[in-house]
Design an enzyme around this catalytic site. Structure first.
Site, PDB file in Angstrom:
ATOM      1  CD  GLU A   1     -32.050  18.240  -5.514  1.00  0.00           C
ATOM      2  OE1 GLU A   1     -31.271  17.331  -5.855  1.00  0.00           O
ATOM      3  OE2 GLU A   1     -31.810  19.019  -4.574  1.00  0.00           O
TER       4      GLU A   1
ATOM      5  CD  GLU B   1     -34.522  20.917   0.217  1.00  0.00           C
ATOM      6  OE1 GLU B   1     -33.299  21.042   0.013  1.00  0.00           O
ATOM      7  OE2 GLU B   1     -35.189  19.962  -0.186  1.00  0.00           O
TER       8      GLU B   1
HETATM    9  C1  XIL Z   1     -29.108  16.885   1.896  1.00  0.00           C
HETATM   10  C2  XIL Z   1     -28.995  16.539   3.358  1.00  0.00           C
HETATM   11  O1  XIL Z   1     -29.212  17.686   4.098  1.00  0.00           O
HETATM   12  C3  XIL Z   1     -27.658  15.959   3.662  1.00  0.00           C
HETATM   13  O2  XIL Z   1     -27.652  15.441   4.985  1.00  0.00           O
HETATM   14  C4  XIL Z   1     -27.339  14.849   2.682  1.00  0.00           C
HETATM   15  O3  XIL Z   1     -26.043  14.356   2.899  1.00  0.00           O
HETATM   16  C5  XIL Z   1     -27.504  15.309   1.262  1.00  0.00           C
HETATM   17  O4  XIL Z   1     -28.802  15.787   1.092  1.00  0.00           O
HETATM   18  N1  XIL Z   1     -31.740  19.287  -1.693  1.00  0.00           N
HETATM   19  C6  XIL Z   1     -32.548  18.326  -1.144  1.00  0.00           C
HETATM   20  C7  XIL Z   1     -32.155  17.677   0.099  1.00  0.00           C
HETATM   21  O5  XIL Z   1     -33.650  18.106  -1.639  1.00  0.00           O
HETATM   22  O6  XIL Z   1     -32.582  16.342   0.158  1.00  0.00           O
HETATM   23  C8  XIL Z   1     -30.675  17.744   0.320  1.00  0.00           C
HETATM   24  O7  XIL Z   1     -30.428  17.257   1.627  1.00  0.00           O
HETATM   25  C9  XIL Z   1     -30.170  19.148   0.172  1.00  0.00           C
HETATM   26  C10 XIL Z   1     -30.437  19.646  -1.226  1.00  0.00           C
END
Ligand code: XIL
Length: 571
Positions: A376, A488
């Protein structure tokens, strides 16, 4: 004691492997032995895979990690929530009726705290908050005994008792007698507390922690059944799951071998929930640790790493022949306070990131196939790079190339990605990612791929990006010679998960999978979890439920989306 603890092999394949560990058997009747009245020695189990633990001749040395879950940036003033390690791969105590536990702790000469936690139900960790489990913590701080009861709902109840001085070692006891706990110090009862049913589930797991910079030795840990009770220690190895020809992973392997079918994974359900572990290994060929490779989990102190949970996931993947995608090295979130404290010089931050990447990537060299090296890097929407992270503050945009180069140095074979959201459709953010990738490649920076997160929302009024739009947009990245992955994916239906919406969700998953299936530059189709039982969507959108964005429901029943993915893979 070294790696192999008396009597127990350190790693076992196969679950449900029962091992009642018995002491002093010769003196007792077999009925006593079967009920565990003569006591079980819990230190004979596996303590080698426990974060912060070192096995010594004197017992298990527990070193302070100070691991904590840091609140989000906008809640900077809140105190991080402690996240002490749980011995997930160690002994599990089955209990019914009355029982007594006893722990002998050799205390450090400094006044540092020493804590043992007995979990009746494990907590569930996200990376900005945690759902507490049900547990009792017994601890010594200075010359005080601390007893903390956590019922999973209310704030923990904390009781403090004087030890009347601090000895070099202390024996702490907890007995469950009906609906009360008796707390004992060196066999003298010091308190009787009401038990809110903390161990009603009948299984106990253990955790321990010490003050940062301090350590103590757990010299003995035993349990025994009282009059009407029963105790038994069991240990469960890593589950190994046999293939299932119609599973997603097998269908992909057979018909579309370029594509891994992946999911995010968390260690607590992996070890505490057999159905989770089995479904995971049956259906997926790749895992991404959801949180435990993030900085605050794996590197809680400048000189301390906590690899145990990440190790467990990697080993689970290996025994089940799954690939691992590492997540993540340079991100602006999930940073422990020791990193974000403002006093670091730019040079120190550079060094912190370099060491972190060398240590984490180096540990999993040859075992983690690909990494989200940078996560990100862009603002939520728009073309600007996020400037708030310590990495950006120290190095500007250069942190991206720096992180990629460090990762490449630590494992030259690993495939290195930048991962972000809202890149699916053309627009300023996607254009900026394209320009960044192009410029990195032109400078010879080791970048191999782009991860498209695809956290999507779908409601009656809102449709996520069409597969055809994504298809067109992704092509320019592929034309640069990059790999791409859906990294994701979840499709959040918010409040409406009617049959019709579930069908739409299924169609959408299928369309995206078909796209990845038909384009060899896609290396993975990966979802952010697979069961609504443990879904990150809970936190963001649905405080009362578990969200509904994944392909199995909260009871592990396949949703239409699961069948549509299967269908797409068969073609
Ligand atoms: C999220 C997790 O799923 C949660 O458990 C945590 O509280 C916050 O992060 N983008 C990403 C992930 O790259 O690392 C994030 O994961 C979701 C959005």
């Amino acid at each position: 004691m070294d790696g192999a603890v008396a009597g127990l092999p350190m790693s076992r394949a196969g679950r449900g492997w029962l091992l009642p560990v018995c002491l002093g058997l010769a003196l007792l009747t077999s009925a006593d032995a079967a009920a565990g009245r003569q006591g079980v020695n819990l230190l004979e189990g596996d303590w080698a895979h426990f974060a912060g633990a070192v096995l010594t001749d004197a017992g298990v040395r527990v070193e302070g990690l100070g691991r904590a879950i840091v609140p989000t940036e906008d809640a900077d003033d809140q105190t991080p929530v402690a996240n002490p390690p749980i011995n997930l791969r160690g002994p599990v105590l089955r209990v019914t009726g009355d029982f007594a536990l006893s722990a002998r702790l050799a205390l450090p000469s400094d006044p540092g705290g020493a804590y043992l936690t007995l979990y009746g139900e494990l907590p569930y960790n996200q990376d900005e908050w945690r759902q507490p489990g049900r547990a009792v913590t017994l601890g010594v701080e200075d010359d005080r005994l601390i007893v903390e009861l956590q019922d999973g709902i209310a704030d923990p109840q904390r009781h403090v008792y004087s030890l009347g001085g601090r000895e070099a070692a202390v024996t702490l006891g907890l007995a469950r007698l009906g609906d009360e706990f008796e707390v004992r110090i060196d066999d003298k009862t010091v308190a009787t507390l009401a038990d809110p049913g903390l161990f009603d589930a009948g299984r106990l797991r253990f955790g321990a922690s010490a003050t940062v910079g301090s350590s103590f030795v757990l010299q003995a840990l035993t349990a025994r059944a009282l009059e009407n009770g029963r105790v038994e220690a069991i240990e469960e190895g890593l589950p190994v799951v046999e293939g299932e020809p119609q599973s997603l992973r097998r269908l992909a392997k057979k018909h579309h071998p370029h594509l891994d079918i992946g999911t995010a994974v968390s260690p607590i359900p992996l070890f505490a929930d057999d159905a989770y572990a089995r479904l995971l290994a049956r259906e997926f060929s790749m895992v991404t640790p959801e949180n435990v490779m993030k900085f605050q989990f794996i590197h809680p102190q400048p000189d301390r790493y906590a690899f145990a949970e990440a190790d467990a996931i990697v080993e689970f993947a290996e025994v089940n022949r799954m690939a691992v995608h590492g997540h993540t090295l340079a991100w602006k979130e999930a940073l422990p306070r020791w990193v974000t404290q403002p006093s670091h010089s730019d040079e120190r931050l550079r060094q912190i990131l370099a060491e972190h990447i060398a240590a984490v990537v180096g540990r999993y060299k040859g075992r983690v196939r690909s990494w989200d090296v940078v996560n990100e890097p862009f603002e939520p929407f728009g073309a600007a790079l996020r400037s708030g992270s310590p990495w950006y503050r120290a190095m500007g945009e250069g942190y991206i190339a720096f992180a990629l180069r460090q990762a490449h140095r630590a494992d030259p074979e690993a495939r290195l990605y930048i991962n972000d959201y809202a890149l699916e459709h053309p627009g300023p953010k996607s254009d900026a990612m394209y320009a960044l990738a192009k410029s990195l490649l032109a400078r010879g920076v080791p970048l191999h791929g782009i991860g498209f997160q695809m956290h999507e929302d779908m409601t009656e009024d809102y449709q996520p990006v069409a597969a055809s739009v994504f298809r067109d947009n992704v092509q320019r990245f592929i034309d640069l010679g990059l790999e791409v992955r859906i990294s994701e994916m979840d499709v959040n239906l918010h409040e409406d998960d009617s049959e019709e919406r579930l069908q739409d969700q299924a169609e959408y998953f299928r369309a995206m999978l078909e796209l990845a299936r038909d384009e060899p530059a896609f290396t993975a189709f990966s979802m952010w979890g697979f069961t609504d039982r443990y879904s990150s969507l809970q936190e963001w959108w649905d405080a009362d439920g578990f969200g509904n964005g994944l392909i199995f429901d909260a009871d592990y029943r396949p949703k239409p989306a699961y069948f549509s993915l299967r269908k797409a893979l068969r073609e």
